[in-house]
Write a protein that holds these residues in place. Structure first.
Motif, PDB file in Angstrom:
ATOM      1  N   THR A   1       0.943  -7.819   1.026  1.00 13.78           N
ATOM      2  CA  THR A   1       1.724  -7.639   2.239  1.00 13.78           C
ATOM      3  C   THR A   1       1.567  -6.200   2.694  1.00 13.78           C
ATOM      4  OG1 THR A   1       3.320  -9.227   1.380  1.00 13.78           O
ATOM      5  CG2 THR A   1       4.016  -7.886   3.234  1.00 13.78           C
ATOM      6  N   TYR A   2       1.182  -6.005   3.948  1.00 16.64           N
ATOM      7  CA  TYR A   2       0.965  -4.675   4.485  1.00 16.64           C
ATOM      8  C   TYR A   2       1.864  -4.444   5.691  1.00 16.64           C
ATOM      9  CZ  TYR A   2      -3.393  -4.654   1.816  1.00 16.64           C
ATOM     10  OH  TYR A   2      -4.321  -4.696   0.815  1.00 16.64           O
ATOM     11  N   CYS A   3       2.234  -3.175   5.901  1.00 19.34           N
ATOM     12  CA  CYS A   3       2.878  -2.807   7.155  1.00 19.34           C
ATOM     13  C   CYS A   3       1.772  -2.706   8.206  1.00 19.34           C
ATOM     14  CB  CYS A   3       3.640  -1.495   7.014  1.00 19.34           C
ATOM     15  SG  CYS A   3       2.616  -0.068   6.647  1.00 19.34           S
ATOM     16  N   ILE A   4       2.136  -2.587   9.457  1.00 19.70           N
ATOM     17  CA  ILE A   4       1.147  -2.560  10.529  1.00 19.70           C
ATOM     18  C   ILE A   4       0.214  -1.363  10.383  1.00 19.70           C
ATOM     19  CG2 ILE A   4       0.852  -2.369  13.027  1.00 19.70           C
ATOM     20  CD1 ILE A   4       1.820  -5.067  12.174  1.00 19.70           C
ATOM     21  N   ASN A   5       0.781  -0.200  10.041  1.00 17.26           N
ATOM     22  CA  ASN A   5      -0.054   0.995   9.910  1.00 17.26           C
ATOM     23  C   ASN A   5      -1.129   0.814   8.852  1.00 17.26           C
ATOM     24  OD1 ASN A   5       1.410   2.310  11.839  1.00 17.26           O
ATOM     25  ND2 ASN A   5       2.781   3.300  10.375  1.00 17.26           N
ATOM     26  N   CYS A   6      -0.767   0.306   7.701  1.00 15.23           N
ATOM     27  CA  CYS A   6      -1.744   0.122   6.625  1.00 15.23           C
ATOM     28  C   CYS A   6      -2.753  -0.968   6.981  1.00 15.23           C
ATOM     29  CB  CYS A   6      -1.041  -0.221   5.321  1.00 15.23           C
ATOM     30  SG  CYS A   6      -0.076   1.143   4.676  1.00 15.23           S
ATOM     31  N   ALA A   7      -2.302  -2.008   7.662  1.00 17.94           N
ATOM     32  CA  ALA A   7      -3.219  -3.084   8.035  1.00 17.94           C
ATOM     33  C   ALA A   7      -4.266  -2.595   9.017  1.00 17.94           C
ATOM     34  CB  ALA A   7      -2.444  -4.253   8.630  1.00 17.94           C
ATOM     35  N   ILE A   8      -3.904  -1.673   9.892  1.00 19.79           N
ATOM     36  CA  ILE A   8      -4.854  -1.173  10.886  1.00 19.79           C
ATOM     37  C   ILE A   8      -5.760  -0.099  10.287  1.00 19.79           C
ATOM     38  CG2 ILE A   8      -5.076   0.131  13.031  1.00 19.79           C
ATOM     39  CD1 ILE A   8      -2.555  -1.282  14.001  1.00 19.79           C
ATOM     40  N   TYR A   9      -5.179   0.904   9.677  1.00 20.92           N
ATOM     41  CA  TYR A   9      -5.967   2.077   9.324  1.00 20.92           C
ATOM     42  C   TYR A   9      -6.536   2.039   7.914  1.00 20.92           C
ATOM     43  CZ  TYR A   9      -4.049   3.771  13.613  1.00 20.92           C
ATOM     44  OH  TYR A   9      -3.715   3.897  14.934  1.00 20.92           O
ATOM     45  N   LEU A  10      -5.824   1.503   6.960  1.00 19.19           N
ATOM     46  CA  LEU A  10      -6.324   1.530   5.588  1.00 19.19           C
ATOM     47  C   LEU A  10      -6.999   0.222   5.182  1.00 19.19           C
ATOM     48  CD1 LEU A  10      -3.354   3.387   3.928  1.00 19.19           C
ATOM     49  CD2 LEU A  10      -5.536   4.322   4.642  1.00 19.19           C
TER      50      LEU A  10
ATOM     51  N   ASN B   1       0.817  -1.212   0.000  1.00 23.38           N
ATOM     52  CA  ASN B   1       0.000   0.000   0.000  1.00 23.38           C
ATOM     53  C   ASN B   1       0.853   1.264   0.000  1.00 23.38           C
ATOM     54  OD1 ASN B   1      -2.486   1.339   0.036  1.00 23.38           O
ATOM     55  ND2 ASN B   1      -2.298   1.673   2.231  1.00 23.38           N
ATOM     56  N   CYS B   2       1.794   1.358   0.933  1.00 23.86           N
ATOM     57  CA  CYS B   2       2.563   2.598   1.059  1.00 23.86           C
ATOM     58  C   CYS B   2       4.015   2.463   0.608  1.00 23.86           C
ATOM     59  CB  CYS B   2       2.519   3.106   2.500  1.00 23.86           C
ATOM     60  SG  CYS B   2       3.342   2.019   3.674  1.00 23.86           S
ATOM     61  N   GLY B   3       4.511   1.250   0.428  1.00 22.54           N
ATOM     62  CA  GLY B   3       5.878   1.052  -0.042  1.00 22.54           C
ATOM     63  C   GLY B   3       6.924   1.043   1.048  1.00 22.54           C
ATOM     64  N   LYS B   4       6.515   1.038   2.301  1.00 19.30           N
ATOM     65  CA  LYS B   4       7.454   1.053   3.418  1.00 19.30           C
ATOM     66  C   LYS B   4       8.176  -0.291   3.525  1.00 19.30           C
ATOM     67  CE  LYS B   4       7.444   1.739   8.412  1.00 19.30           C
ATOM     68  NZ  LYS B   4       6.596   2.000   9.575  1.00 19.30           N
ATOM     69  N   LEU B   5       9.462  -0.263   3.889  1.00 19.63           N
ATOM     70  CA  LEU B   5      10.205  -1.497   4.127  1.00 19.63           C
ATOM     71  C   LEU B   5       9.881  -2.007   5.522  1.00 19.63           C
ATOM     72  CD1 LEU B   5      13.806  -1.059   2.725  1.00 19.63           C
ATOM     73  CD2 LEU B   5      12.259  -2.931   2.314  1.00 19.63           C
ATOM     74  N   VAL B   6       9.458  -3.264   5.614  1.00 22.05           N
ATOM     75  CA  VAL B   6       9.035  -3.847   6.882  1.00 22.05           C
ATOM     76  C   VAL B   6       9.727  -5.195   7.040  1.00 22.05           C
ATOM     77  CG1 VAL B   6       7.014  -4.535   8.219  1.00 22.05           C
ATOM     78  CG2 VAL B   6       6.782  -2.833   6.450  1.00 22.05           C
ATOM     79  N   PRO B   7      10.171  -5.567   8.242  1.00 24.13           N
ATOM     80  CA  PRO B   7      10.694  -6.923   8.445  1.00 24.13           C
ATOM     81  C   PRO B   7       9.619  -7.957   8.113  1.00 24.13           C
ATOM     82  CG  PRO B   7      11.141  -5.557  10.354  1.00 24.13           C
ATOM     83  CD  PRO B   7      10.263  -4.768   9.463  1.00 24.13           C
ATOM     84  N   ARG B   8      10.033  -9.063   7.530  1.00 25.72           N
ATOM     85  CA  ARG B   8       9.066 -10.055   7.039  1.00 25.72           C
ATOM     86  C   ARG B   8       8.177 -10.606   8.147  1.00 25.72           C
ATOM     87  NH1 ARG B   8      11.231 -15.371   4.827  1.00 25.72           N
ATOM     88  NH2 ARG B   8       9.488 -16.565   5.573  1.00 25.72           N
ATOM     89  N   SER B   9       8.714 -10.758   9.352  1.00 29.49           N
ATOM     90  CA  SER B   9       7.903 -11.313  10.430  1.00 29.49           C
ATOM     91  C   SER B   9       6.920 -10.291  10.984  1.00 29.49           C
ATOM     92  CB  SER B   9       8.797 -11.812  11.556  1.00 29.49           C
ATOM     93  OG  SER B   9       9.429 -10.720  12.167  1.00 29.49           O
ATOM     94  N   LYS B  10       7.173  -9.020  10.730  1.00 27.23           N
ATOM     95  CA  LYS B  10       6.300  -7.982  11.248  1.00 27.23           C
ATOM     96  C   LYS B  10       5.203  -7.634  10.253  1.00 27.23           C
ATOM     97  CE  LYS B  10       7.125  -4.201  14.254  1.00 27.23           C
ATOM     98  NZ  LYS B  10       8.087  -3.225  14.721  1.00 27.23           N
ATOM     99  N   ALA B  11       5.390  -7.956   9.006  1.00 28.43           N
ATOM    100  CA  ALA B  11       4.423  -7.622   7.961  1.00 28.43           C
ATOM    101  C   ALA B  11       3.176  -8.492   8.100  1.00 28.43           C
ATOM    102  CB  ALA B  11       5.043  -7.834   6.595  1.00 28.43           C
ATOM    103  N   VAL B  12       2.056  -7.953   7.657  1.00 24.99           N
ATOM    104  CA  VAL B  12       0.783  -8.669   7.699  1.00 24.99           C
ATOM    105  C   VAL B  12       0.468  -9.112   6.281  1.00 24.99           C
ATOM    106  CG1 VAL B  12      -1.657  -8.477   8.238  1.00 24.99           C
ATOM    107  CG2 VAL B  12       0.007  -7.251   9.606  1.00 24.99           C
ATOM    108  N   ARG B  13       0.316 -10.421   6.095  1.00 26.97           N
ATOM    109  CA  ARG B  13       0.017 -10.949   4.760  1.00 26.97           C
ATOM    110  C   ARG B  13      -1.441 -11.358   4.702  1.00 26.97           C
ATOM    111  NH1 ARG B  13       4.633 -13.336   1.644  1.00 26.97           N
ATOM    112  NH2 ARG B  13       2.894 -14.352   0.643  1.00 26.97           N
TER     113      ARG B  13
END
Length: 137
Positions: free
Chosen positions: A68-77, A25-37
């Motif tokens: 694959t989303y970062c935490i911010n995108c998974a919660i808010y978007l 969604n936003c293009g942020k680099l996230v550790p694989r274990s922290k990302a939401v798939r």
């Protein structure tokens, strides 16, 4: 400073470094274990048209897309994760998952016990014969 989560918001445990992935969604680099798939079914045909085509007997393709989303995108978007209070975060309750499908165990039929009885009755007679032969010698 106290930490907010015991696992520091990751799933890697004590594995060391891990690869980084990009948020879709936003293009942020996230550790694989922290990302939401999230795996979502995608159809190139609009829903109302797909229903009409299926009524006529046509096969409408559906593709499964993993995002694959970062935490911010998974919660808010994305609306995938929800913000939980501190008490809810500390609970050990498992997240809702799809039920595990197991093969149903059927009751044995009437013919199966008869087969098992004949099989179970045969070995004791052979063991008795073996005992008799050992006592004779």
């Amino acid at each position: 400073m106290p930490k907010k989560r015991k696992n520091r918001g990751r799933h890697k445990g004590d594995k060391g470094k891990e690869p980084m992935v990009y948020c879709d969604n936003c293009g942020k680099l996230v550790p694989r274990s922290k990302a939401v798939r999230v795996t979502v079914p995608y159809s190139p045909v609009p829903g109302d048209l797909a229903r009409e085509l299926e009524k006529q007997g046509a096969i409408v393709p559906r593709y499964y897309v993993t995002k694959t989303y970062c935490i911010n995108c998974a919660i808010y978007l994305g609306g995938i994760l929800k913000v939980r209070s501190e008490d809810e975060r500390k609970k050990k309750a498992a997240l809702s998952r799809a039920p595990i499908r197991r093969e149903s165990v059927t009751a044995p039929s009437a013919s199966k016990p008869a087969q098992t009885q004949t099989q179970t009755s045969a070995p004791p007679s052979t063991t008795q014969g073996m005992q008799e032969s050992t006592t004779k010698s």
